[in-house]
Enzyme design. Structure first.
Site, PDB file in Angstrom:
ATOM      1  N   ASP A   1       0.833  -1.209   0.000  1.00 17.98           N
ATOM      2  CA  ASP A   1       0.000   0.000   0.000  1.00 17.98           C
ATOM      3  C   ASP A   1       0.866   1.256   0.000  1.00 17.98           C
ATOM      4  OD1 ASP A   1      -2.278   1.496   0.044  1.00 17.98           O
ATOM      5  OD2 ASP A   1      -2.751   1.147   2.151  1.00 17.98           O
ATOM      6  N   GLY A   2       0.338   2.313  -0.594  1.00 14.21           N
ATOM      7  CA  GLY A   2       1.005   3.617  -0.528  1.00 14.21           C
ATOM      8  C   GLY A   2       1.597   4.095  -1.839  1.00 14.21           C
ATOM      9  N   ASN A   3       1.310   3.393  -2.920  1.00  9.19           N
ATOM     10  CA  ASN A   3       1.849   3.805  -4.226  1.00  9.19           C
ATOM     11  C   ASN A   3       1.346   5.193  -4.627  1.00  9.19           C
ATOM     12  OD1 ASN A   3       2.917   1.279  -4.315  1.00  9.19           O
ATOM     13  ND2 ASN A   3       1.550   0.479  -5.883  1.00  9.19           N
ATOM     14  N   GLY A   4       0.044   5.418  -4.393  1.00  6.62           N
ATOM     15  CA  GLY A   4      -0.561   6.694  -4.784  1.00  6.62           C
ATOM     16  C   GLY A   4       0.055   7.846  -4.002  1.00  6.62           C
TER      17      GLY A   4
ATOM     18  N   HIS B   1       2.616   3.149  -8.934  1.00  4.78           N
ATOM     19  CA  HIS B   1       2.427   1.712  -9.192  1.00  4.78           C
ATOM     20  C   HIS B   1       3.630   1.138  -9.948  1.00  4.78           C
ATOM     21  CE1 HIS B   1      -1.470   2.002  -7.523  1.00  4.78           C
ATOM     22  NE2 HIS B   1      -2.016   2.656  -8.517  1.00  4.78           N
TER      23      HIS B   1
ATOM     24  N   GLU C   1     -12.296  -4.877  -4.976  1.00  5.76           N
ATOM     25  CA  GLU C   1     -12.845  -3.522  -4.778  1.00  5.76           C
ATOM     26  C   GLU C   1     -12.077  -2.476  -5.603  1.00  5.76           C
ATOM     27  OE1 GLU C   1     -12.173  -5.623  -2.072  1.00  5.76           O
ATOM     28  OE2 GLU C   1     -14.292  -6.175  -2.090  1.00  5.76           O
TER      29      GLU C   1
ATOM     30  N   LEU D   1      10.950 -20.463  -4.291  1.00  7.25           N
ATOM     31  CA  LEU D   1       9.861 -19.622  -3.776  1.00  7.25           C
ATOM     32  C   LEU D   1       8.630 -19.653  -4.691  1.00  7.25           C
ATOM     33  CD1 LEU D   1       9.053 -17.085  -1.854  1.00  7.25           C
ATOM     34  CD2 LEU D   1       9.713 -15.749  -3.852  1.00  7.25           C
TER      35      LEU D   1
ATOM     36  N   GLU E   1       1.221 -13.514  12.317  1.00  6.70           N
ATOM     37  CA  GLU E   1       1.797 -12.349  12.977  1.00  6.70           C
ATOM     38  C   GLU E   1       1.681 -11.173  12.021  1.00  6.70           C
ATOM     39  OE1 GLU E   1       2.931 -12.218  16.070  1.00  6.70           O
ATOM     40  OE2 GLU E   1       2.444 -14.341  16.332  1.00  6.70           O
TER      41      GLU E   1
HETATM   42  C1  FPP Z   1      -2.210   0.165  -3.250  1.00 11.79           C
HETATM   43  O1  FPP Z   1      -1.657   1.454  -3.158  1.00 11.79           O
HETATM   44  C2  FPP Z   1      -1.633  -0.510  -4.385  1.00 11.79           C
HETATM   45  C3  FPP Z   1      -2.325  -1.124  -5.383  1.00 11.79           C
HETATM   46  C4  FPP Z   1      -3.787  -1.214  -5.412  1.00 11.79           C
HETATM   47  C5  FPP Z   1      -1.628  -1.719  -6.522  1.00 11.79           C
HETATM   48  C6  FPP Z   1      -0.438  -2.512  -6.111  1.00 11.79           C
HETATM   49  C7  FPP Z   1       0.334  -2.885  -7.298  1.00 11.79           C
HETATM   50  C8  FPP Z   1       1.679  -2.936  -7.318  1.00 11.79           C
HETATM   51  C9  FPP Z   1       2.529  -2.649  -6.159  1.00 11.79           C
HETATM   52  C10 FPP Z   1       2.383  -3.373  -8.527  1.00 11.79           C
HETATM   53  C11 FPP Z   1       2.061  -4.805  -8.740  1.00 11.79           C
HETATM   54  C12 FPP Z   1       2.977  -5.422  -9.641  1.00 11.79           C
HETATM   55  C13 FPP Z   1       2.699  -6.520 -10.337  1.00 11.79           C
HETATM   56  C14 FPP Z   1       3.771  -7.176 -11.046  1.00 11.79           C
HETATM   57  C15 FPP Z   1       1.343  -7.091 -10.440  1.00 11.79           C
HETATM   58  P1  FPP Z   1      -2.618   2.697  -3.363  1.00 11.79           P
HETATM   59  O2  FPP Z   1      -2.691   2.993  -4.814  1.00 11.79           O
HETATM   60  O3  FPP Z   1      -3.940   2.446  -2.717  1.00 11.79           O
HETATM   61  O4  FPP Z   1      -1.823   3.822  -2.599  1.00 11.79           O
HETATM   62  P2  FPP Z   1      -2.481   5.029  -1.789  1.00 11.79           P
HETATM   63  O5  FPP Z   1      -3.230   4.412  -0.630  1.00 11.79           O
HETATM   64  O6  FPP Z   1      -1.291   5.807  -1.344  1.00 11.79           O
HETATM   65  O7  FPP Z   1      -3.372   5.778  -2.734  1.00 11.79           O
END
Ligand code: FPP
Length: 258
Positions: free
Chosen positions: A38-41, A55, A85, A149, A225
């Site tokens: 989480d936290g990409n945005g 992302h 969702e 893995l 955990e």
């Molecule tokens: C949540 O962060 C992240 C997602 C919904 C997408 C996660 C996807 C990746 C990390 C890349 C995946 C890679 C592959 C190869 C499938 P958010 O967008 O909700 O962040 P925010 O809460 O800060 O807005």
């Protein structure tokens, strides 16, 4: 003082990291680690970049995390890449995330194969774009005989639907005489879930400071955990992963006993 400002979290040089890995390997390693990435945005927003840039950066972290998990001898790594969702997000963001498996596997599949990693997916395949599903299924096929893995992408995954579907299937099997009520126990129930080939996660990691499960593996995480960090997923690095494992190694798992 330094800790307060996070300055000590500079990436360690590779020999320090290697020493730390060797040290950690002396204690029991979690066999199945699940991560809510989480936290990409927010990572992108902090840099005035579009959310999709977060992302994309997050995808690179998937590679590093996978390699370290494999190196540590973790047996399975389940990554929550897209929930049932997440379709509510803007169309361009959804389309972009759905392209990431192709880009990731297009670039890193040879490396995954070389490192004996097995790719799997858990989630509802029917609603996925065909190009996304094709990329995943190709990787699953090409890595099916690998023994290292298991990298399990939770893609279009939702735990409540998964549980409901299991219940419906159990009712069906019971009506058809395939399953007797007396045979149904926790182990049998687990075998009806999408994670049937996995043992329950030993450790759950969630990045970005959110303290919730967001419909992720609700049944399977009953005795796992949990380790939460404020770090945003694109900033998650080997050191944080090792820190999570170290914390796990210090926990006493009692599974309800004393
Ligand atoms: C949540 O962060 C992240 C997602 C919904 C997408 C996660 C996807 C990746 C990390 C890349 C995946 C890679 C592959 C190869 C499938 P958010 O967008 O909700 O962040 P925010 O809460 O800060 O807005």
């Amino acid at each position: 003082m330094f800790n307060k400002f996070g300055l000590w979290k500079k990436p360690a040089n590779s020999s320090t990291l290697r020493d730390k890995i060797e040290e950690i390997k002396k204690s029991p390693i979690p066999e199945h680690v699940a991560i809510i990435m989480d936290g990409n945005g927010r990572w992108a927003k902090k840099r005035a970049l579009p959310r999709i840039a977060g992302h994309h950066e997050g995808m690179k972290v998937v590679r590093k995390t996978t390699m370290l998990a494999n190196n540590l001898g973790i047996k399975a790594l389940t990554l929550y890449a897209f929930s049932t969702e997440n379709w509510k997000r803007p169309k361009n963001e959804v389309e972009y995330i759905m392209k990431l498996p192709e880009e990731f596997l297009g670039t890193f599949l040879p490396e995954l194969i070389e490192n004996n990693v097995q790719v799997k997916m858990m989630g509802y395949k029917d609603q996925l774009p065909s190009h996304t599903l094709y990329a995943i299924e190709r990787a699953v096929e090409e890595t099916k005989n690998n023994t290292g893995l298991v990298l399990n992408f939770a893609l279009n995954y939702g735990s409540r639907s998964e549980i409901l579907d299991a219940v419906k299937q159990i009712i069906n099997d019971s009506k058809n005489g395939i399953l007797m009520e007396t045979e149904l126990n926790e182990q049998v129930f687990s075998s009806y879930l999408m994670s049937s080939n996995f043992q329950d996660p030993d450790l759950l990691i969630r990045t970005s400071g959110e303290i919730r499960l967001s419909n992720f593996m609700l049944w399977q995480l009953a005795y796992s955990e949990f380790w939460f960090t404020e770090v945003l997923w694109p900033d998650f690095n080997e050191e944080y992963f090792l820190e999570a494992i170290e914390v796990y190694q210090k926990r006493q798992r009692r599974f309800g006993g004393i």
